[in-house]
Design a protein around this motif. Structure first.
Motif, PDB file in Angstrom:
ATOM      1  N   THR A  64     -69.162  -5.579 -69.007  1.00  0.00           N
ATOM      2  CA  THR A  64     -68.471  -5.829 -67.738  1.00  0.00           C
ATOM      3  C   THR A  64     -66.990  -5.544 -67.972  1.00  0.00           C
ATOM      4  O   THR A  64     -66.542  -5.494 -69.116  1.00  0.00           O
ATOM      5  N   TRP A  65     -66.254  -5.345 -66.874  1.00  0.00           N
ATOM      6  CA  TRP A  65     -64.848  -4.951 -67.021  1.00  0.00           C
ATOM      7  C   TRP A  65     -64.060  -5.450 -65.829  1.00  0.00           C
ATOM      8  O   TRP A  65     -64.631  -5.821 -64.800  1.00  0.00           O
ATOM      9  N   ALA A  66     -62.733  -5.457 -65.980  1.00  0.00           N
ATOM     10  CA  ALA A  66     -61.848  -5.908 -64.900  1.00  0.00           C
ATOM     11  C   ALA A  66     -60.510  -5.204 -65.081  1.00  0.00           C
ATOM     12  O   ALA A  66     -59.877  -5.349 -66.139  1.00  0.00           O
ATOM     13  N   TRP A  67     -60.115  -4.449 -64.077  1.00  0.00           N
ATOM     14  CA  TRP A  67     -58.879  -3.671 -64.206  1.00  0.00           C
ATOM     15  C   TRP A  67     -57.662  -4.552 -63.978  1.00  0.00           C
ATOM     16  O   TRP A  67     -57.560  -5.241 -62.963  1.00  0.00           O
ATOM     17  N   PRO A  76     -53.874  -4.487 -63.338  1.00  0.00           N
ATOM     18  CA  PRO A  76     -52.781  -3.582 -62.970  1.00  0.00           C
ATOM     19  C   PRO A  76     -51.414  -4.038 -63.467  1.00  0.00           C
ATOM     20  O   PRO A  76     -50.484  -3.237 -63.504  1.00  0.00           O
ATOM     21  N   TRP A 136     -59.655  -5.164 -68.906  1.00  0.00           N
ATOM     22  CA  TRP A 136     -60.292  -6.153 -69.766  1.00  0.00           C
ATOM     23  C   TRP A 136     -61.760  -5.755 -69.864  1.00  0.00           C
ATOM     24  O   TRP A 136     -62.345  -5.349 -68.853  1.00  0.00           O
ATOM     25  N   ARG A 177     -51.693 -19.225 -64.914  1.00  0.00           N
ATOM     26  CA  ARG A 177     -52.576 -18.191 -65.482  1.00  0.00           C
ATOM     27  C   ARG A 177     -52.408 -18.121 -66.997  1.00  0.00           C
ATOM     28  O   ARG A 177     -53.375 -17.889 -67.719  1.00  0.00           O
ATOM     29  N   TRP A 215     -54.367 -13.431 -74.942  1.00  0.00           N
ATOM     30  CA  TRP A 215     -53.815 -13.984 -73.699  1.00  0.00           C
ATOM     31  C   TRP A 215     -54.551 -13.506 -72.442  1.00  0.00           C
ATOM     32  O   TRP A 215     -53.914 -13.132 -71.447  1.00  0.00           O
ATOM     33  N   PRO A 216     -55.878 -13.553 -72.442  1.00  0.00           N
ATOM     34  CA  PRO A 216     -56.576 -13.167 -71.202  1.00  0.00           C
ATOM     35  C   PRO A 216     -56.433 -14.288 -70.175  1.00  0.00           C
ATOM     36  O   PRO A 216     -56.860 -15.415 -70.428  1.00  0.00           O
ATOM     37  N   ASP A 217     -55.813 -14.004 -69.053  1.00  0.00           N
ATOM     38  CA  ASP A 217     -55.487 -15.068 -68.104  1.00  0.00           C
ATOM     39  C   ASP A 217     -56.708 -15.463 -67.291  1.00  0.00           C
ATOM     40  O   ASP A 217     -57.733 -14.784 -67.294  1.00  0.00           O
ATOM     41  N   ALA A 277     -58.219 -12.881 -64.958  1.00  0.00           N
ATOM     42  CA  ALA A 277     -58.902 -11.794 -65.671  1.00  0.00           C
ATOM     43  C   ALA A 277     -60.325 -12.212 -66.051  1.00  0.00           C
ATOM     44  O   ALA A 277     -61.277 -11.435 -65.872  1.00  0.00           O
ATOM     45  N   LEU A 278     -60.481 -13.406 -66.566  1.00  0.00           N
ATOM     46  CA  LEU A 278     -61.804 -13.857 -66.993  1.00  0.00           C
ATOM     47  C   LEU A 278     -62.730 -14.013 -65.789  1.00  0.00           C
ATOM     48  O   LEU A 278     -63.903 -13.630 -65.841  1.00  0.00           O
ATOM     49  N   ALA A 285     -62.507 -12.308 -63.131  1.00  0.00           N
ATOM     50  CA  ALA A 285     -62.779 -10.947 -62.657  1.00  0.00           C
ATOM     51  C   ALA A 285     -63.901 -10.291 -63.463  1.00  0.00           C
ATOM     52  O   ALA A 285     -64.715  -9.547 -62.906  1.00  0.00           O
ATOM     53  N   LEU A 286     -63.959 -10.569 -64.772  1.00  0.00           N
ATOM     54  CA  LEU A 286     -65.070 -10.054 -65.585  1.00  0.00           C
ATOM     55  C   LEU A 286     -66.401 -10.595 -65.058  1.00  0.00           C
ATOM     56  O   LEU A 286     -67.404  -9.880 -64.999  1.00  0.00           O
ATOM     57  N   GLN A 298     -67.213  -8.836 -61.676  1.00  0.00           N
ATOM     58  CA  GLN A 298     -67.737  -7.477 -61.859  1.00  0.00           C
ATOM     59  C   GLN A 298     -69.183  -7.521 -62.338  1.00  0.00           C
ATOM     60  O   GLN A 298     -70.005  -6.706 -61.911  1.00  0.00           O
ATOM     61  N   VAL A 344     -56.596  -8.954 -60.375  1.00  0.00           N
ATOM     62  CA  VAL A 344     -57.303  -8.250 -61.446  1.00  0.00           C
ATOM     63  C   VAL A 344     -58.602  -7.775 -60.791  1.00  0.00           C
ATOM     64  O   VAL A 344     -59.390  -8.591 -60.323  1.00  0.00           O
ATOM     65  N   LEU A 346     -67.629 -16.062 -74.397  1.00  0.00           N
ATOM     66  CA  LEU A 346     -67.962 -15.447 -73.098  1.00  0.00           C
ATOM     67  C   LEU A 346     -69.033 -14.387 -73.265  1.00  0.00           C
ATOM     68  O   LEU A 346     -69.874 -14.191 -72.390  1.00  0.00           O
ATOM     69  N   LEU A 366     -72.965 -14.209 -67.545  1.00  0.00           N
ATOM     70  CA  LEU A 366     -71.937 -14.664 -66.600  1.00  0.00           C
ATOM     71  C   LEU A 366     -72.412 -14.666 -65.150  1.00  0.00           C
ATOM     72  O   LEU A 366     -71.730 -15.190 -64.274  1.00  0.00           O
TER      73      LEU A 366
END
Lengths: 315, 349
Positions: free
Chosen positions: A74-77, A79, A93, B119, B135-137, B140-141, B143-144, B147, B190, B238, B243
């Motif tokens: 899985t991924w997350a852009w 910006p 990510w 964040r 430092w993945p905020d 971002a997590l 958003a993974l 997706q 994100v 993770l 997820l």
């Protein structure tokens, strides 16, 4: 409503952490450009490897080399990269399942834009130039279409195994002291000490924090106290601290001072008297230096000492 | 063994982007007084006090001890604190009441996110060896996870936008909420999450009072009885988890008795739109259930209070007769890592 007071507050600390045997092997491996996983009893390979099976909690120690190439699950852009993140330019990510692994590793993928990223794409590790045995030895991942390399099947034993990491952390805050403390700070700039009185028990709190901690009710009525006060108790400081001004010689005395009219003692340094002559009951007054926003220290007033009865409740 | 325990009062602050004009205790104290007034109890009548907060939000060690100034801890009280959402403080208080050591409990949670960058602050709860150094905020997590749900065909961006719109439309009736009515979806924060998919950052506090058995009936016209409450946690890695699902939520719900009979209301602690999709599936909530009538965490998300607020909102609906059986859920950690489920019921009418 006066202007809200704010001040920057930085919390910064280099966290030194020791490693268990599996983490040590994995991070040392990254230093040597080898990616290791760990085998569970039921045959799964965990990357990144952990010391205990997340399903059974069994201790696991069986290391196995996996490819530095894998598949995005899985991924997350992102910006707008933030401080501390792996890349300074926009990146994705990703969770990456490396070839030979059954679980995925979190990291960054360097790609030209979100259209170049999709779940299922093949990626490989881009190693950092400088490597010390940390997750950041992987600079990031990059898209890769080639064949996987032949693995020699590493044992997980290296020269000079890393046994710990130092992870610096910094968080920035803007601190605001709230209503009651702001009133206190604002009054101090006029060289006045103003506490607040509890409407229930009538105690005057200095410095005030907005609530009476014994009654649990809001304080609001302002009460000016001092400027003189009584030393209720004290200690002698013999060790220079990094944060004390360079002009303070040790030993010096740090004291609890009950200002006249206050029901709570505040802290202050005692000056203008040899440190070994300070005593409980000593009457003191604040000493202000030019332009200061709070008293630099307190010095004796020359009055007779206060009788114990007058301050014993404030100890 | 079983004592009946109920939520008998709930109060919360207005949730705002910043409360820089007041300190933590100044923000919290009014809600403590509010629940005490609702029940007519005094601090001295409370057998046990338990709170949830995080010093990382304030950036000051032991900042939670200052909040006790608002309780009035003299003579010395029986008190405890959890460094997480107040929902878990409520769980601790519930166990205390179950033992018979206490008949009443005051539970509160509060958080001021405004002093720091939330964040970034939340990265400090992650695995310190393999994850935190990157430092993945928090967005971002999430958003993974979003997706992964899109890839699995469980949702898409329009469906997520609909969750956001429905939450904030419901919040129009909640004067305490921070984001109410129509809120634009905005740009990607994100990708695939846009501003509208994310919770507002803000400050706030909440408090509830619990009471056991007859004490609850004396103090409250229609107590919200806790029929079951349970919390479960998943692996911290993770990449180890699926997820798109929440087995910990499902298990906690099962243990709390949520699946024994349908609920009419569910207050879900889903800070991100995509997480509501996961929770609806795990909790088997169909269209007949009123989900987040308060607007949920997308309308107000004071950290360390937002989970307790879900329980409080569900209880308040039972108090006023708008619900007979409600589910409340709280979450903690990245991507719904840890989940608490409570089932509340009112006496039959």
């Amino acid at each position: 409503m006066p202007e809200v007071l704010t001040a920057p507050l930085v919390v910064e600390f280099p966290f030194t952490r020791s490693l268990g045997p599996v983490q040590s092997a994995f991070l040392t491996g990254l230093r040597e450009r080898v990616v290791l996983g760990v085998k569970t009893a039921d045959g799964r390979t965990l990357v990144p490897p952990v010391e205990y099976d997340p399903v059974t909690a069994e201790e696991i120690r069986d290391l196995i080399e996996v490819a530095p190439i894998g598949t995005v699950t899985t991924w997350a852009w992102n910006p707008a990269p933030r401080r501390g993140q792996p890349l300074g330019t926009p990146f994705a990510w990703v969770l990456v399942r490396l070839d030979g692994a059954d679980t995925a590793l979190l990291h960054a993928l360097d790609a030209p834009g979100p259209d170049a990223v999709h779940t299922g794409m093949r990626v490989r590790v881009r190693w950092a130039q400088e490597r010390s045995g940390a997750i950041t030895d992987i600079a990031c991942f990059e898209p890769y279409e080639g064949d996987p390399p032949e693995l020699a099947g590493h044992s997980g034993r290296f020269e000079n195994m890393v046994t710990g990491i130092v992870a610096p952390a910094r968080l920035d805050y803007v601190y605001s002291p709230g209503r009651a403390q702001s009133g206190y700070i604002n009054a101090l700039s006029d060289r006045r000490t103003v506490g607040e009185r509890c409407p229930s028990c009538r105690k005057v709190y200095v410095p005030p924090r907005g609530a009476c901690p014994t009654c649990g009710v809001a304080t609001a009525e302002q009460a000016e106290v001092g400027p003189r006060g009584t030393v209720t108790t004290y200690c002698i400081v013999n060790i220079k601290a990094a944060h004390t001004a360079s002009d303070i010689e040790v030993p010096y005395v740090y004291a609890h001072i009950a200002l006249d009219g206050a029901d709570l003692a505040l802290h202050g340094r005692i000056g203008g008297i040899p440190y070994d002559q300070v005593r409980m009951g000593l009457r003191v007054e604040p000493v202000w230096t030019a332009g200061a926003r709070y008293p630099d220290h307190y010095r004796p007033t020359g009055e007779p000492d206060a009788p114990y009865e007058t301050y014993k409740e404030l100890l | 063994m079983t004592r009946e325990i109920a939520v008998i009062a709930f109060a919360q602050t207005d949730h705002r982007r910043t409360t820089e004009d007041v300190s933590e205790v100044e923000m919290l104290m009014p809600v403590l007084h509010d629940v005490l007034e609702q029940t007519g109890l005094k601090t001295a009548d409370i057998d046990f006090t338990c709170s949830g907060s995080s010093d990382y939000l304030a950036g000051r060690a032991f900042s939670f001890t200052m909040a006790l100034d608002g309780v009035g801890a003299w003579p010395p009280i029986s008190e405890s604190h959890v460094e997480m959402d107040g929902a878990w403080a409520l769980y601790e208080a519930w166990t205390k009441l179950l033992t018979g050591d206490a008949d009443t409990a005051l539970v509160y949670g509060y958080g001021k996110s405004s002093p720091g960058s939330v964040r970034d602050v939340l990265t400090r709860q992650l695995d310190p060896y393999y994850v935190a150094p990157l430092w993945p905020d928090s967005v971002a997590l999430a958003a993974l996870q979003a997706q992964a749900l899109i890839d699995a065909g469980e949702t898409d961006e329009p469906a997520l936008a609909a969750v956001a719109a429905r939450s904030r439309a419901s919040a129009a009736a909640n004067s305490r909420a921070q984001l109410r009515g129509s809120v634009p979806q905005g740009d990607y924060v994100v990708r695939p999450l846009r501003t509208g998919d994310c919770p507002p950052v803000g400050d706030g506090a909440a408090a509830v009072i619990l009471a056991a058995g007859e004490r609850a009936r004396e103090l409250c016209e229609r107590p919200a009885w806790i029929r079951g409450i349970d919390h479960r946690i998943e692996a911290h890695g993770l990449g180890v988890r699926d997820l798109t699902d929440s087995p910990s939520t499902r298990l906690a719900a099962e243990r709390a008795g949520a699946f024994e009979r349908p609920v009419d209301t569910a207050e879900l602690h889903a800070p991100f739109t995509s997480q509501e999709v996961v929770l609806r599936k795990a909790l088997r909530l169909d269209g007949s259930v009123n989900v987040n009538p308060s607007g949920g965490a997308l309308a107000a998300h004071p950290l360390m209070a937002a989970g307790l607020i879900r329980i409080g909102e569900a209880a308040a609906r039972i108090h006023r007769g708008a619900s007979d059986r409600a589910l409340a859920h709280a979450t903690s950690g990245p991507c719904l890592q840890q989940n608490l489920v409570a089932v509340l019921e009112g006496d039959a009418r």
